[in-house]
Scaffold this motif. Structure first.
Motif, mmCIF file in Angstrom:
data_model
loop_
_atom_site.group_PDB
_atom_site.id
_atom_site.type_symbol
_atom_site.label_atom_id
_atom_site.label_comp_id
_atom_site.label_asym_id
_atom_site.label_seq_id
_atom_site.Cartn_x
_atom_site.Cartn_y
_atom_site.Cartn_z
ATOM 1 N N SER A 204 78.329 12.803 -7.905
ATOM 2 C CA SER A 204 77.540 13.853 -7.254
ATOM 3 C C SER A 204 76.269 14.148 -8.039
ATOM 4 N N PHE A 205 76.382 14.268 -9.353
ATOM 5 C CA PHE A 205 75.217 14.556 -10.191
ATOM 6 C C PHE A 205 74.173 13.450 -10.060
ATOM 7 N N PHE A 206 74.590 12.190 -10.183
ATOM 8 C CA PHE A 206 73.626 11.109 -10.111
ATOM 9 C C PHE A 206 73.053 10.943 -8.712
ATOM 10 N N SER A 207 73.805 11.274 -7.673
ATOM 11 C CA SER A 207 73.265 11.221 -6.314
ATOM 12 C C SER A 207 72.163 12.255 -6.130
ATOM 13 N N ILE A 208 72.402 13.470 -6.612
ATOM 14 C CA ILE A 208 71.389 14.517 -6.518
ATOM 15 C C ILE A 208 70.181 14.158 -7.373
ATOM 16 N N PHE A 209 70.397 13.684 -8.595
ATOM 17 C CA PHE A 209 69.304 13.300 -9.477
ATOM 18 C C PHE A 209 68.466 12.181 -8.854
ATOM 19 N N LEU A 210 69.120 11.168 -8.302
ATOM 20 C CA LEU A 210 68.405 10.048 -7.707
ATOM 21 C C LEU A 210 67.612 10.493 -6.483
ATOM 22 N N SER A 211 68.172 11.369 -5.682
ATOM 23 C CA SER A 211 67.434 11.831 -4.502
ATOM 24 C C SER A 211 66.196 12.630 -4.903
ATOM 25 N N ILE A 212 66.300 13.487 -5.916
ATOM 26 C CA ILE A 212 65.142 14.246 -6.386
ATOM 27 C C ILE A 212 64.107 13.303 -6.998
ATOM 28 N N PHE A 213 64.551 12.328 -7.773
ATOM 29 C CA PHE A 213 63.643 11.360 -8.384
ATOM 30 C C PHE A 213 62.894 10.557 -7.320
ATOM 31 N N LEU A 214 63.609 10.075 -6.320
ATOM 32 C CA LEU A 214 62.963 9.286 -5.270
ATOM 33 C C LEU A 214 62.027 10.142 -4.424
ATOM 34 N N TYR A 215 62.356 11.397 -4.217
ATOM 35 C CA TYR A 215 61.450 12.308 -3.532
ATOM 36 C C TYR A 215 60.151 12.455 -4.320
ATOM 37 N N GLY A 216 60.263 12.607 -5.636
ATOM 38 C CA GLY A 216 59.073 12.728 -6.475
ATOM 39 C C GLY A 216 58.221 11.466 -6.451
ATOM 40 N N VAL A 217 58.850 10.318 -6.566
ATOM 41 C CA VAL A 217 58.110 9.053 -6.528
ATOM 42 C C VAL A 217 57.435 8.877 -5.175
ATOM 43 N N ASP A 218 58.139 9.202 -4.110
ATOM 44 C CA ASP A 218 57.568 9.093 -2.773
ATOM 45 C C ASP A 218 56.375 10.030 -2.607
#
Length: 61
Positions: free
Chosen positions: A34-48
């Motif tokens: 769950s933690f890494f899913s949330i972290f990855l989604s926030i990271f990809l949102y930032g990169v996008d």
């Protein structure tokens, strides 16, 4: 091979040969996923967002 024998072997394998994780291990791995899913989604949102910003700046010249 008979169908009844096949299902009996599945039952034996499922209930007598498999090892199941402990409840604490399942909770820990669920929290990690769950933690890494949330972290990855926030990271990809930032990169996008950064890529969209750069594309807008590039084409607005």
């Amino acid at each position: 091979m008979k169908k009844n024998n096949f299902f009996l072997e599945i039952y034996e394998e499922f209930f007598h040969c498999m090892t199941w994780s402990k409840w604490e291990d399942l909770q820990l791995t669920t929290m990690i996923v769950s933690f890494f899913s949330i972290f990855l989604s926030i990271f990809l949102y930032g990169v996008d967002s950064i890529i969209i910003f750069l594309i807008k700046k590039l084409f607005s010249l």
